[in-house]
Write an enzyme that holds these catalytic residues in place. Sequence first.
Site, PDB file in Angstrom:
ATOM      1  N   HIS A 156       8.581  90.200  23.160  1.00 30.33           N
ATOM      2  CA  HIS A 156       9.159  91.359  22.938  1.00 30.33           C
ATOM      3  C   HIS A 156       9.976  91.473  21.805  1.00 30.33           C
ATOM      4  O   HIS A 156      10.992  91.959  21.613  1.00 30.33           O
ATOM      5  CB  HIS A 156      10.216  91.872  24.229  1.00 30.33           C
ATOM      6  CG  HIS A 156       9.475  91.794  25.427  1.00 30.33           C
ATOM      7  ND1 HIS A 156       8.883  92.749  26.084  1.00 30.33           N
ATOM      8  CD2 HIS A 156       8.938  90.876  26.031  1.00 30.33           C
ATOM      9  CE1 HIS A 156       8.330  92.702  27.164  1.00 30.33           C
ATOM     10  NE2 HIS A 156       8.553  91.110  27.421  1.00 30.33           N
ATOM     11  N   LYS A 283      15.638  92.114  -5.789  1.00 32.76           N
ATOM     12  CA  LYS A 283      14.642  92.011  -4.757  1.00 32.76           C
ATOM     13  C   LYS A 283      13.536  91.233  -5.113  1.00 32.76           C
ATOM     14  O   LYS A 283      13.212  90.762  -6.233  1.00 32.76           O
ATOM     15  CB  LYS A 283      14.158  93.630  -4.796  1.00 32.76           C
ATOM     16  CG  LYS A 283      14.951  94.585  -4.274  1.00 32.76           C
ATOM     17  CD  LYS A 283      15.005  94.639  -2.641  1.00 32.76           C
ATOM     18  CE  LYS A 283      13.736  95.725  -2.563  1.00 32.76           C
ATOM     19  NZ  LYS A 283      13.610  95.622  -0.975  1.00 32.76           N
ATOM     20  N   GLU A 290       2.277  93.022   2.749  1.00 33.86           N
ATOM     21  CA  GLU A 290       2.266  94.654   3.261  1.00 33.86           C
ATOM     22  C   GLU A 290       1.146  95.358   2.916  1.00 33.86           C
ATOM     23  O   GLU A 290       0.660  96.107   3.705  1.00 33.86           O
ATOM     24  CB  GLU A 290       3.528  95.384   2.192  1.00 33.86           C
ATOM     25  CG  GLU A 290       4.792  94.729   2.826  1.00 33.86           C
ATOM     26  CD  GLU A 290       5.791  95.503   1.791  1.00 33.86           C
ATOM     27  OE1 GLU A 290       6.635  96.290   2.274  1.00 33.86           O
ATOM     28  OE2 GLU A 290       5.707  95.099   0.533  1.00 33.86           O
TER      29      GLU A 290
END
Length: 457
Positions: A156, A283, A290
């Site tokens: 979970h 960044k 992705e």
Amino acid sequence: MKKPWSGRFAYKTSSAAESFTESISFDRKLWKHDIAGSIAHAKMLARQRIITAKESQDIIDGLTEIAEVIRSEKFIFSPDLEDIHMHIESSLTQQIGDPGRKLHTARSRNDQVALDLRLYLREQIQHISSLIRKLQKTFIVIAERHQDTLMPGYTHLQRAQPVLLSHHLLAYVEMFQRDHERLRNCLLRTESCPLGACALAGTSLPIDRVYTAKLLGFSRVAGNSIDAVSDRDFALEFLSCAAITMMHLSRLAEELILWSTEEFGFLEISDRFTTGSSIMPQKKNPDVAELMRGKTGRVYGNLMALLTLMKGLPLSYNRDMQEDKLPVFDSVETLTACLAVLVEMLPEAKFNTRRLREAAAGGYATATDIAEYLVRKGVPFRSAHEITGKIVLSCISRNIPLTSLSLRELRNFSSAIDKDVRAILDPEVSVKTRSSFGGTAPSEVKRQIRHYRKLLK
Ligand code: ARG
């Protein structure tokens, strides 16, 4: 260009219909397979004395030359010749004259295209299988490096129990093993040769289907000519295999993305496989992972596209089936690209072993060890679970780890607890004791590595 069916037609095809029905813009990818099929067919025609040996040789020489022209990118493709089959045949006839006009004897584009797609997939499945093997080996090498790196195992997405990082990585090796097996199995369905089914009903000419099948490396001849030109199950099967493998890759990509966040901090993907931002200087984005996750959607879509395409088709060939190639090519290319970039990216990713170790100790991850400790002292598991739950709750309310409790405090929860409980609160010990078959104990992880080392040799 004159159409092969021009005899029957009074008017020329409209150019709107021509550009609507063409497939040469994508099926040119099948040129090698189409030529291989035609060469085998020409050999068979000569062997059966349907054409002469000289005609057959002229055809083979002509086709070999066409292959050279296409390979060197000098071949001229034009939409009025529809597809790769008509391009090659027309070029052959231009080159060698009448013998070229005999190549299509006892053949139809229906069995021809069914053959080409099989030959293409057979080759691509083998390539993809070898990339999966490479990926498994990459995982094994990293798993070997991290045989004593602890991390929290999750269910979970909540910290569950400490595990070895190598154990987690080996889970992917198992997943890719099933993917590999599925592809091997799918290969069996590409193993039957449709050539000689002709349009749908076979032929009155004395062909030898077993001979062409053998020349092309097939182990079987498709047994029913109607099925032979109608069947795209093998392509659907490949698309299902590809979808499942992409699902695995997407789960991996998701973990790479999560783990490389500041919040997790488990992993740093190399600069070589990340990108920066055009506005935020700090960044570093996991774009490769992705996109892998994103491309999975397309590969699922390809499976749906072909299933839907096929579901309403009466037997046998229908032109709808020309649309089978786009999803197949796209899934082959997407899956191949994902696997190829992963085997380069993974070895360069750096795990933050300290951070992983810290996380393994947090979140009361050794609570199950206390419950199992109590079981060993004779407490029924359900009671042990409840006692341990109360211990955890009391720690949570005081915001302290399990290891801060004194023996006296612990004994307040159960008199079965002794001072030997200390050892089991250590995540290293926790992992070491989970030595049931397939568990996370170092001994079991070593066994898994040995197993795959042998299998992947
Ligand atoms: N380009 C066609 C395809 O890919 C080849 C078969 C055409 N057959 C036909 N009867 N029109 O399906």
